[in-house]
Design a protein around this motif. Structure first.
Motif, PDB file in Angstrom:
ATOM      1  N   UNK A 172      14.041  14.916 -10.031  1.00  0.00           N
ATOM      2  CA  UNK A 172      12.925  15.653  -9.429  1.00  0.00           C
ATOM      3  C   UNK A 172      13.013  15.686  -7.903  1.00  0.00           C
ATOM      4  N   UNK A 173      13.462  14.579  -7.283  1.00  0.00           N
ATOM      5  CA  UNK A 173      13.317  14.438  -5.838  1.00  0.00           C
ATOM      6  C   UNK A 173      14.635  14.424  -5.075  1.00  0.00           C
ATOM      7  N   UNK A 174      15.720  14.759  -5.701  1.00  0.00           N
ATOM      8  CA  UNK A 174      17.022  14.712  -5.031  1.00  0.00           C
ATOM      9  C   UNK A 174      17.011  15.551  -3.747  1.00  0.00           C
ATOM     10  N   UNK A 175      17.329  14.904  -2.632  1.00  0.00           N
ATOM     11  CA  UNK A 175      17.413  15.600  -1.348  1.00  0.00           C
ATOM     12  C   UNK A 175      16.120  15.728  -0.585  1.00  0.00           C
ATOM     13  N   UNK A 176      14.996  15.255  -1.155  1.00  0.00           N
ATOM     14  CA  UNK A 176      13.694  15.350  -0.470  1.00  0.00           C
ATOM     15  C   UNK A 176      13.427  14.040   0.283  1.00  0.00           C
ATOM     16  N   UNK A 214       0.815  -1.219   0.000  1.00  0.00           N
ATOM     17  CA  UNK A 214       0.000   0.000   0.000  1.00  0.00           C
ATOM     18  C   UNK A 214       0.850   1.270   0.000  1.00  0.00           C
ATOM     19  N   UNK A 215       1.804   1.352   0.933  1.00  0.00           N
ATOM     20  CA  UNK A 215       2.496   2.617   1.130  1.00  0.00           C
ATOM     21  C   UNK A 215       3.494   2.904   0.010  1.00  0.00           C
ATOM     22  N   UNK A 216       4.121   1.880  -0.518  1.00  0.00           N
ATOM     23  CA  UNK A 216       5.015   2.110  -1.653  1.00  0.00           C
ATOM     24  C   UNK A 216       4.236   2.491  -2.909  1.00  0.00           C
ATOM     25  N   UNK A 217       3.022   1.987  -3.042  1.00  0.00           N
ATOM     26  CA  UNK A 217       2.186   2.424  -4.159  1.00  0.00           C
ATOM     27  C   UNK A 217       1.810   3.902  -4.006  1.00  0.00           C
ATOM     28  N   UNK A 218       1.499   4.326  -2.777  1.00  0.00           N
ATOM     29  CA  UNK A 218       1.194   5.737  -2.546  1.00  0.00           C
ATOM     30  C   UNK A 218       2.413   6.602  -2.846  1.00  0.00           C
ATOM     31  N   UNK A 219       3.585   6.164  -2.392  1.00  0.00           N
ATOM     32  CA  UNK A 219       4.806   6.918  -2.670  1.00  0.00           C
ATOM     33  C   UNK A 219       5.022   7.049  -4.172  1.00  0.00           C
ATOM     34  N   UNK A 220       4.801   5.957  -4.899  1.00  0.00           N
ATOM     35  CA  UNK A 220       5.012   5.988  -6.350  1.00  0.00           C
ATOM     36  C   UNK A 220       4.068   6.972  -7.034  1.00  0.00           C
ATOM     37  N   UNK A 221       2.816   7.031  -6.580  1.00  0.00           N
ATOM     38  CA  UNK A 221       1.862   7.959  -7.175  1.00  0.00           C
ATOM     39  C   UNK A 221       2.228   9.414  -6.872  1.00  0.00           C
ATOM     40  N   UNK A 222       2.751   9.654  -5.666  1.00  0.00           N
ATOM     41  CA  UNK A 222       3.176  11.012  -5.321  1.00  0.00           C
ATOM     42  C   UNK A 222       4.390  11.422  -6.150  1.00  0.00           C
ATOM     43  N   UNK A 223       5.339  10.509  -6.351  1.00  0.00           N
ATOM     44  CA  UNK A 223       6.639  10.869  -6.917  1.00  0.00           C
ATOM     45  C   UNK A 223       6.756  10.670  -8.422  1.00  0.00           C
ATOM     46  N   UNK A 224       5.796   9.988  -9.050  1.00  0.00           N
ATOM     47  CA  UNK A 224       5.919   9.652 -10.462  1.00  0.00           C
ATOM     48  C   UNK A 224       5.947  10.878 -11.361  1.00  0.00           C
ATOM     49  N   UNK A 225       6.585  10.724 -12.516  1.00  0.00           N
ATOM     50  CA  UNK A 225       6.551  11.745 -13.548  1.00  0.00           C
ATOM     51  C   UNK A 225       5.180  11.724 -14.237  1.00  0.00           C
ATOM     52  N   UNK A 226       4.788  12.817 -14.887  1.00  0.00           N
ATOM     53  CA  UNK A 226       3.503  12.814 -15.612  1.00  0.00           C
ATOM     54  C   UNK A 226       3.516  11.761 -16.722  1.00  0.00           C
ATOM     55  N   UNK A 265       4.330   2.322 -16.069  1.00  0.00           N
ATOM     56  CA  UNK A 265       5.719   2.586 -16.443  1.00  0.00           C
ATOM     57  C   UNK A 265       6.335   3.649 -15.532  1.00  0.00           C
ATOM     58  N   UNK A 266       5.594   4.710 -15.270  1.00  0.00           N
ATOM     59  CA  UNK A 266       6.122   5.790 -14.434  1.00  0.00           C
ATOM     60  C   UNK A 266       6.244   5.369 -12.971  1.00  0.00           C
ATOM     61  N   UNK A 267       5.302   4.572 -12.497  1.00  0.00           N
ATOM     62  CA  UNK A 267       5.404   4.115 -11.108  1.00  0.00           C
ATOM     63  C   UNK A 267       6.643   3.251 -10.894  1.00  0.00           C
ATOM     64  N   UNK A 268       6.905   2.351 -11.816  1.00  0.00           N
ATOM     65  CA  UNK A 268       8.030   1.446 -11.615  1.00  0.00           C
ATOM     66  C   UNK A 268       9.360   2.196 -11.685  1.00  0.00           C
ATOM     67  N   UNK A 269       9.433   3.281 -12.443  1.00  0.00           N
ATOM     68  CA  UNK A 269      10.646   4.100 -12.458  1.00  0.00           C
ATOM     69  C   UNK A 269      10.935   4.653 -11.061  1.00  0.00           C
ATOM     70  N   UNK A 270       9.891   5.091 -10.361  1.00  0.00           N
ATOM     71  CA  UNK A 270      10.064   5.602  -9.000  1.00  0.00           C
ATOM     72  C   UNK A 270      10.556   4.491  -8.078  1.00  0.00           C
ATOM     73  N   UNK A 271       9.919   3.344  -8.149  1.00  0.00           N
ATOM     74  CA  UNK A 271      10.273   2.242  -7.254  1.00  0.00           C
ATOM     75  C   UNK A 271      11.706   1.789  -7.477  1.00  0.00           C
TER      76      UNK A 271
END
Length: 495
Positions: free
Chosen positions: A332-336, A246-258, A269-275
């Motif tokens: 996008x997320x370096x340092x966050x 659940x929580x990694x899916x939420x993280x992926x949706x927050x952090x994914x590229x458009x 495709x975008x979610x798996x890039x985040x993971x």
């Protein structure tokens, strides 16, 4: 899934739905009420037959009685219009099957009839130990053809290796485009609304990066303890039970590229890039970037509750609380930092995402004694779906003693904004998408494996450091070390 596979995925509705585990708790609490809700709103295919199966020796009428009781227990009385209930129950059939005997699956094929050639959806809610035998039985009965798709309810393994064993067994019969892995959080309206919030508005996206966001918090807090899940949970723990999926899916949706477009391939495709961009937490930093705990006796909602070991009946090293500081190592997320926590026997039950924006670079009000607070976006998933944005405003007055500023929330209560729309169970959306063949809100194999790879590294780090769960009292927000995890960065959990 490749781009070409998107066009090959079945998009026509099924004529039959097979429910494995049809007498179980999930079926009675969620699946049958969800299917009834869809039927009552005219969303199910008119000729759809629902065939329940389990080991219980019931006939059609016996199962309809079980279903009627489930509807009575879990659906508001005003929605149980007799004609609608009768129409739904008439869809139901039941075939008892022992998964260990392939010959018994032939009766399932007989119940499905011609739908086996024109379209069948199978919902598999059984123990993973039965997956292999069930798939073998389906194959023996001819229920694995090109018009059949399979939905899998978790748990799908306990680590990367066991997950691959399950997925390999499924893939031997059901190709990826006909395999629907369920994470019921993805069926929640507010989770889906996160995509709309980000990609249907221009307001946030320019700031949705390391330039505009200080940190992200994801919390899934439960007030319950074991609640009848003793065997499963003690062998799993909070990291694998909640955070891995659940929580990694939420993280992926927050952090994914458009994504380029709203379809299954582009979004996943975008979610798996985040993971795959998650920084590994291993032996070198597991102790610094993670906290585990186990609840002892305490009080929740004013009522005394026993500790985990007492509920379990023995001592255990299973964590009932976990907090993680994670990083997504991309441009996008370096340092966050992404802070995640989940636990049982918390003070309140809620799931939420907090986007903490950075403060203004220079406050013109500081010389007037006014203090500004950074804006914060809180997306509440449960129990009440809500989106809240905090803004700084001036307190009315003449300001003779200096300007006063106050943080004011702008709330979008989903129940209020859409008062004329019934709030649906998450499984309603997922069941309808399964029947109609839309995999967008289901989890692809490469996502699952990327999640497990990251989680396995954390567990290995715990073992290498000899980490044991720290005690916390039931009814609190976990061990004090969880507070230190964020406060050393100048961050406080949004309690």
């Amino acid at each position: 899934m490749t781009g070409d596979e998107r066009t090959e995925t079945m998009q026509h509705p099924s004529d039959a739905l097979l429910l494995f585990g049809a007498t179980g708790d999930l079926a009675q609490r969620m699946l049958l009420p969800s299917l009834f809700g869809l039927d009552a709103d005219g969303l199910l295919p008119p000729n759809l037959t629902i065939v329940g199966t389990a080991r219980s020796m019931l006939d059609d009428e016996g199962y309809r009685a079980v279903a009627a009781k489930a509807l009575e227990d879990h659906i508001d009385a005003e929605r149980l219009v007799p004609a609608a209930v009768t129409r739904f129950l008439d869809r139901l059939r039941y075939v008892p099957v022992d998964a260990a005997d392939p010959e018994q699956f032939v009766a399932l094929a007989d119940a499905v009839g011609d739908a086996g050639r024109t379209g069948v959806s199978i919902f598999l809610s059984t123990a993973p130990s039965l997956f292999g035998a069930t798939i073998a039985g389906l194959s023996h009965a001819g229920l694995t053809g090109p018009e059949v798709r399979l939905a899998l309810e978790k748990p799908l393994g306990a680590d990367l290796a066991s997950s691959r064993v399950i997925n390999d067994a499924v893939a031997a019969v059901f190709p990826e485009e006909r395999t629907f892995r369920i994470d019921h959080y993805l069926g929640k309206e507010t989770v889906q609304n996160l995509l709309a919030l980000r990609f249907a508005n221009t307001l946030f996206e320019p700031l949705w990066n390391a330039t505009g966001i200080d940190h992200v918090q994801i919390t899934v807090a439960e007030t319950v303890g074991l609640e009848g899940r003793t065997g499963y949970f003690d062998g799993s723990g909070s990291l694998r039970d909640m955070l891995q999926n659940h929580m990694l899916q939420l993280l992926a949706l927050v952090a994914m590229e458009p994504p380029a477009q709203f379809d299954a391939t582009a979004i996943r495709d975008e979610k798996v890039k985040v993971l795959r961009s998650l920084r590994r937490i291993d032996a070198a930093d597991a102790a610094r970037n993670s906290v585990i705990g186990q609840y002892g006796e305490g009080a929740v909602a004013g009522q005394p509750v026993a500790g985990y070991a007492t509920e379990l009946g023995r001592q255990s090293s299973t964590e009932t609380f976990v907090a993680i500081k994670a990083h997504v190592d991309n441009w996008r997320w370096a340092g966050v930092p992404f802070y995640m926590r989940t636990g049982k026997r918390m003070p309140s039950r809620h799931s939420e995402i907090v986007i903490q924006f950075k403060p203004v670079p220079h406050s013109i009000f500081a010389t007037k004694g006014a203090v500004t607070q950074p804006n914060r976006l809180v997306i509440r998933l449960q129990p009440a779906e809500n989106i809240r944005l905090t803004m700084m405003t001036k307190v009315p007055g003449l300001d003779r003693d200096g300007i006063r500023l106050r943080e004011v929330p702008l709330d979008i209560g989903m129940a209020n904004a859409f008062a004329d729309t019934r709030r649906r169970i998450a499984y309603e959306r997922l069941m309808l998408d399964l029947i109609e063949g839309d995999p967008t809100l289901f989890v692809r194999r490469d996502e699952v494996e990327a999640q497990w790879e990251w989680i396995d590294g954390i567990r290995a780090g715990w073992g290498a450091n000899g980490m044991e769960p720290k005690p916390y009292a039931a009814g609190t927000w976990g061990p004090s070390a969880a507070i230190a995890l964020t406060e050393r960065d100048g961050v406080s959990w949004n309690d």
